[in-house]
Scaffold this active site. Structure first.
Site, short mmCIF file in Angstrom:
data_model
loop_
_atom_site.label_atom_id
_atom_site.label_comp_id
_atom_site.label_asym_id
_atom_site.label_seq_id
_atom_site.Cartn_x
_atom_site.Cartn_y
_atom_site.Cartn_z
CE1 TYR A 27 -47.96 -7.40 -0.36
CE2 TYR A 27 -49.18 -8.32 -2.22
CZ TYR A 27 -48.89 -8.29 -0.86
OH TYR A 27 -49.54 -9.15 -0.01
CG HIS A 85 -40.53 -7.85 -0.08
ND1 HIS A 85 -39.23 -8.16 0.25
CD2 HIS A 85 -41.24 -8.97 0.21
CE1 HIS A 85 -39.17 -9.39 0.72
NE2 HIS A 85 -40.37 -9.91 0.69
CG ASN A 122 -41.44 -15.73 1.24
OD1 ASN A 122 -40.71 -14.79 0.94
ND2 ASN A 122 -42.05 -15.80 2.39
#
Length: 187
Positions: free
Chosen positions: A12, A17, A64
């Site tokens: 990531y 993000h 999240n």
């Protein structure tokens, strides 16, 4: 407390993000923060600027579920929600555009939404870093988990730099002055 949102793991790194993590890295570099410790499902570093102690917090819960970590740290350090600045990506802003606010809705950003729910208030300052909208045929999830196009690299590097400067201003001078510095005039 400066909370940079992102997802843990090499796969990531440098994705849209994870721009919140990139802003934390910039601040850590500028202020010589080389030691981070694991606390409450986050990596936490600290530095001082103009006599004010600041925490750099990168939740390791995945985007999240960021609220779980942030709420535990807020409780542990006995901080009001107004002393927490969340740095996150925003698809509703053009690439590189910054927007700082003192409160409001999550605007579709799931990490910010989880923090708002976990702290039971919308009075959480946030600095959104624009990553732009996905092109036709791309899902939002695939888009934010992708890396910036090479022609966006310079814009994002500048945005990370100015976001970190805005965070420093917030720590030293407060929200109103920082918002005046960070928020670009509407076009």
């Amino acid at each position: 407390m400066v909370v940079g949102l992102g997802n843990p793991g090499k796969q990531y790194e440098r994705t849209r993000h994870n721009v919140g993590f990139d802003v934390l890295s910039q601040l850590a570099d500028w202020h010589g923060v080389s030691s981070f410790k694991s606390q409450f499902e986050a990596v936490v570093g600290e530095f001082s600027i103009a006599g004010n102690k600041a925490l750099l917090v990168a939740p390791q819960t995945y985007m999240n579920l960021s609220g779980r970590s942030v709420a535990a740290l807020v409780k542990f350090f006995k901080l009001p929600s107004t002393d927490v600045m969340v740095v996150c990506d925003d698809m509703n802003l053009p690439v590189g555009r910054l927007r700082m606010r003192g409160s409001g809705s999550a605007g579709g950003q799931k990490g910010l939404q989880d923090i708002i729910q976990s702290l039971s208030t919308q009075e959480v300052p946030r600095l959104r870093v624009g990553v732009g909208r996905p092109p036709a045929g791309f899902s939002a999830a695939d888009y934010v988990l992708g890396r910036f196009r090479s022609d966006d690299s310079e814009l994002i590097s500048q945005a990370v730099h100015f976001a970190a400067k805005g965070i420093e201003c917030w720590i030293q001078d407060g929200l109103e002055i920082a918002m005046n510095q960070v928020n670009a005039p509407e076009e």
